[in-house]
Scaffold this motif. Structure first.
Motif, PDB file in Angstrom:
ATOM      1  N   PRO A 160      26.530 102.061  13.628  1.00 24.34           N
ATOM      2  CA  PRO A 160      26.762 101.516  14.957  1.00 24.34           C
ATOM      3  C   PRO A 160      25.222 100.299  14.920  1.00 24.34           C
ATOM      4  O   PRO A 160      23.670 100.583  14.498  1.00 24.34           O
ATOM      5  N   GLN A 161      24.771  99.081  15.780  1.00 26.88           N
ATOM      6  CA  GLN A 161      24.038  98.893  15.489  1.00 26.88           C
ATOM      7  C   GLN A 161      22.573  99.067  16.506  1.00 26.88           C
ATOM      8  O   GLN A 161      21.328  98.626  16.414  1.00 26.88           O
ATOM      9  N   ALA A 162      22.728  99.693  17.707  1.00 30.33           N
ATOM     10  CA  ALA A 162      22.024 100.193  18.769  1.00 30.33           C
ATOM     11  C   ALA A 162      20.267 100.342  18.257  1.00 30.33           C
ATOM     12  O   ALA A 162      19.241  99.630  18.868  1.00 30.33           O
ATOM     13  N   GLN A 163      20.402 100.778  17.130  1.00 29.66           N
ATOM     14  CA  GLN A 163      18.616 101.298  16.936  1.00 29.66           C
ATOM     15  C   GLN A 163      18.738 100.354  15.748  1.00 29.66           C
ATOM     16  O   GLN A 163      17.465 101.003  15.368  1.00 29.66           O
ATOM     17  N   LEU A 164      19.013  99.722  15.291  1.00 29.59           N
ATOM     18  CA  LEU A 164      18.831  98.726  14.256  1.00 29.59           C
ATOM     19  C   LEU A 164      17.858  97.725  15.069  1.00 29.59           C
ATOM     20  O   LEU A 164      18.157  96.974  15.548  1.00 29.59           O
ATOM     21  N   VAL A 173      25.828  94.185   8.623  1.00 27.95           N
ATOM     22  CA  VAL A 173      27.149  93.798   8.997  1.00 27.95           C
ATOM     23  C   VAL A 173      27.355  92.491   7.932  1.00 27.95           C
ATOM     24  O   VAL A 173      28.528  92.277   8.095  1.00 27.95           O
ATOM     25  N   ARG A 174      26.674  92.416   7.251  1.00 24.88           N
ATOM     26  CA  ARG A 174      26.317  91.642   5.891  1.00 24.88           C
ATOM     27  C   ARG A 174      28.300  91.391   5.389  1.00 24.88           C
ATOM     28  O   ARG A 174      28.807  92.483   4.575  1.00 24.88           O
ATOM     29  N   ASP A 175      29.213  90.744   5.329  1.00 27.34           N
ATOM     30  CA  ASP A 175      29.712  90.863   4.497  1.00 27.34           C
ATOM     31  C   ASP A 175      31.560  91.772   5.101  1.00 27.34           C
ATOM     32  O   ASP A 175      31.525  92.169   4.387  1.00 27.34           O
ATOM     33  N   THR A 196      25.035  90.891  21.660  1.00 30.42           N
ATOM     34  CA  THR A 196      23.523  90.989  22.270  1.00 30.42           C
ATOM     35  C   THR A 196      22.637  90.561  21.112  1.00 30.42           C
ATOM     36  O   THR A 196      22.362  89.417  21.310  1.00 30.42           O
ATOM     37  N   SER A 197      22.465  90.951  19.989  1.00 29.19           N
ATOM     38  CA  SER A 197      21.354  90.439  18.771  1.00 29.19           C
ATOM     39  C   SER A 197      22.506  88.805  18.513  1.00 29.19           C
ATOM     40  O   SER A 197      21.458  88.385  17.910  1.00 29.19           O
ATOM     41  N   GLY A 198      24.045  89.352  18.861  1.00 30.39           N
ATOM     42  CA  GLY A 198      24.872  88.160  17.887  1.00 30.39           C
ATOM     43  C   GLY A 198      24.330  88.116  16.928  1.00 30.39           C
ATOM     44  O   GLY A 198      25.380  87.257  15.900  1.00 30.39           O
ATOM     45  N   ALA A 199      23.951  89.378  15.444  1.00 27.63           N
ATOM     46  CA  ALA A 199      24.459  89.271  14.320  1.00 27.63           C
ATOM     47  C   ALA A 199      26.070  89.605  13.504  1.00 27.63           C
ATOM     48  O   ALA A 199      26.349  89.162  13.069  1.00 27.63           O
ATOM     49  N   THR A 200      26.398  90.469  14.539  1.00 29.45           N
ATOM     50  CA  THR A 200      27.822  90.909  13.873  1.00 29.45           C
ATOM     51  C   THR A 200      29.307  89.841  14.657  1.00 29.45           C
ATOM     52  O   THR A 200      29.388  89.052  13.652  1.00 29.45           O
ATOM     53  N   LEU A 201      28.791  89.164  15.268  1.00 32.79           N
ATOM     54  CA  LEU A 201      29.364  87.846  16.076  1.00 32.79           C
ATOM     55  C   LEU A 201      29.147  86.269  14.997  1.00 32.79           C
ATOM     56  O   LEU A 201      29.801  86.046  14.303  1.00 32.79           O
ATOM     57  N   ARG A 202      27.867  86.392  14.736  1.00 34.15           N
ATOM     58  CA  ARG A 202      27.352  85.447  13.953  1.00 34.15           C
ATOM     59  C   ARG A 202      27.966  85.945  12.318  1.00 34.15           C
ATOM     60  O   ARG A 202      28.909  84.526  11.440  1.00 34.15           O
ATOM     61  N   LEU A 225      20.684  91.107  26.660  1.00 35.26           N
ATOM     62  CA  LEU A 225      19.544  90.587  25.228  1.00 35.26           C
ATOM     63  C   LEU A 225      18.589  91.460  24.689  1.00 35.26           C
ATOM     64  O   LEU A 225      17.933  92.791  25.195  1.00 35.26           O
ATOM     65  N   PRO A 226      18.519  90.886  23.328  1.00 32.92           N
ATOM     66  CA  PRO A 226      18.412  91.684  22.489  1.00 32.92           C
ATOM     67  C   PRO A 226      16.667  92.460  22.245  1.00 32.92           C
ATOM     68  O   PRO A 226      15.887  91.537  23.144  1.00 32.92           O
ATOM     69  N   ARG A 227      16.586  93.590  22.518  1.00 30.88           N
ATOM     70  CA  ARG A 227      14.887  94.306  22.522  1.00 30.88           C
ATOM     71  C   ARG A 227      14.538  93.472  21.101  1.00 30.88           C
ATOM     72  O   ARG A 227      14.706  93.242  19.998  1.00 30.88           O
TER      73      ARG A 227
END
Ligand code: ZN
Ligand code: ZN
Length: 228
Positions: A160-164, A173-175, A196-202, A225-227
Motif C-alpha cells: 500500500p502506498q499510503a505511508q510512503l 510501483v515501478r514496472d 493521490t500522488s499519481g505515482a500508480t497512474l503514472r 491532494l498528496p501530503r
C-alpha cells in the motif's frame, strides 16, 4: 446521514443516496448535488493544486499522460462514497460516480478506448470486483466509447502506498504494469476512483505509452491532494 452506506442493499433508487430525500433523478438531490466538492481549476496536466497553470512538477518532469480530469475533490462525501464502494461492496454507487465523471469529461477530447486501472489478480479475486471497472463500464456505455479490460494488466503486487513518500511510491510501483500492443496509435482514457500522488497512474500510463498509445487521459472520480 450516511447510515445508508452500511446497508446499501436497502438503497432505494428513487431516494437521494446522501440524505435519503426523494429526488426525481433518483441519485443525488439538488441540495446535496450543490454541496458536492467539485474539483475545478488546478494544473491542467495533473489536476494538482495550482492556478490553472501547468505546475512546477509537470514542467520539471512532464508526465506520460496529456491531461488529468477529476470530477470531485477527495473530501466528504466523495471519500465516504468511494470507500463504501471499495471496502463495503456498495456496487450501486458505481454508476452514480460514473455519472459524475461523465459530466466532468463531457467537453474533454474523446478517447478511442477506456481502460480501468487494473488490480493485481489476487487482490481483485479477494475483493470480488475492481472498483475502477465498475465505474468505467457505465461510463464507457454512456459515452459510447469502447471499454478494454484486458490490454493493461498489473503484473506485480505492491505494498500500500499510503505511508510512503513520493520517491518511495514511484519505486514501489515501478514496472508493476504490462500492456498489450492493442492500444498502439490510440487515445486511451485511463479510469480510476482516486488519484493521490499519481505515482500508480503514472506508471500505468508509462506502460500504455510503451505499448504505443498515442495519447493518454487520466479520468478520475476524485483527486486527493498528496501530503508533502
Ligand atoms: Zn440529498
Ligand atoms: Zn501538474
Amino acid at each position: 446521514m450516511l447510515s445508508f452506506l452500511n446497508n446499501c442493499s436497502q438503497l432505494v433508487q428513487s431516494d437521494c443516496v446522501l440524505c435519503g430525500a426523494p429526488t426525481a433523478q433518483g441519485q443525488v438531490c439538488p441540495r446535496c448535488g450543490a454541496a458536492l466538492p467539485v474539483s475545478s481549476g488546478g494544473c491542467p496536466v495533473c489536476a494538482g493544486p495550482g492556478e490553472d497553470r501547468i505546475c512546477g512538477d509537470c514542467l520539471r518532469e512532464p508526465p506520460p499522460y496529456t491531461r488529468c480530469i477529476a470530477a470531485l475533490r477527495y473530501e466528504f462525501p466523495a471519500d465516504e462514497l468511494i470507500q463504501a464502494l471499495k471496502y463495503r461492496g456498495a456496487l450501486a454507487l458505481a454508476p452514480i460516480l460514473a455519472e459524475w465523471l461523465a459530466r466532468a469529461v463531457a467537453h474533454a477530447p474523446r478517447p478511442d478506448l477506456i481502460i480501468p486501472m487494473p488490480l493485481f489478480p489476487a487482490r481483485a479475486r479477494a475483493r470480488g470486483f475492481n472498483q475502477a471497472t465498475e465505474i468505467a463500464r457505465p461510463l464507457a456505455h454512456r459515452l459510447g466509447v469502447r471499454l478494454d479490460t484486458t490490454s493493461l494488466s498489473r503484473i506485480r503486487d505492491t505494498a500500500p502506498q499510503a505511508q510512503l513518500s513520493l520517491p518511495e511510491r514511484r519505486r514501489n510501483v515501478r514496472d508493476a504494469f504490462a500492456c498489450a500492443r492493442t492500444v498502439a496509435g490510440l487515445h486511451v482514457a485511463l479510469v480510476d476512483d482516486v488519484m493521490t500522488s499519481g505515482a500508480t497512474l503514472r506508471e500505468a500510463a508509462r506502460a500504455l505509452k510503451r505499448a504505443g498509445a498515442a495519447e493518454i487521459s487520466l479520468w478520475v472520480v476524485a483527486r486527493a491532494l498528496p501530503r508533502k
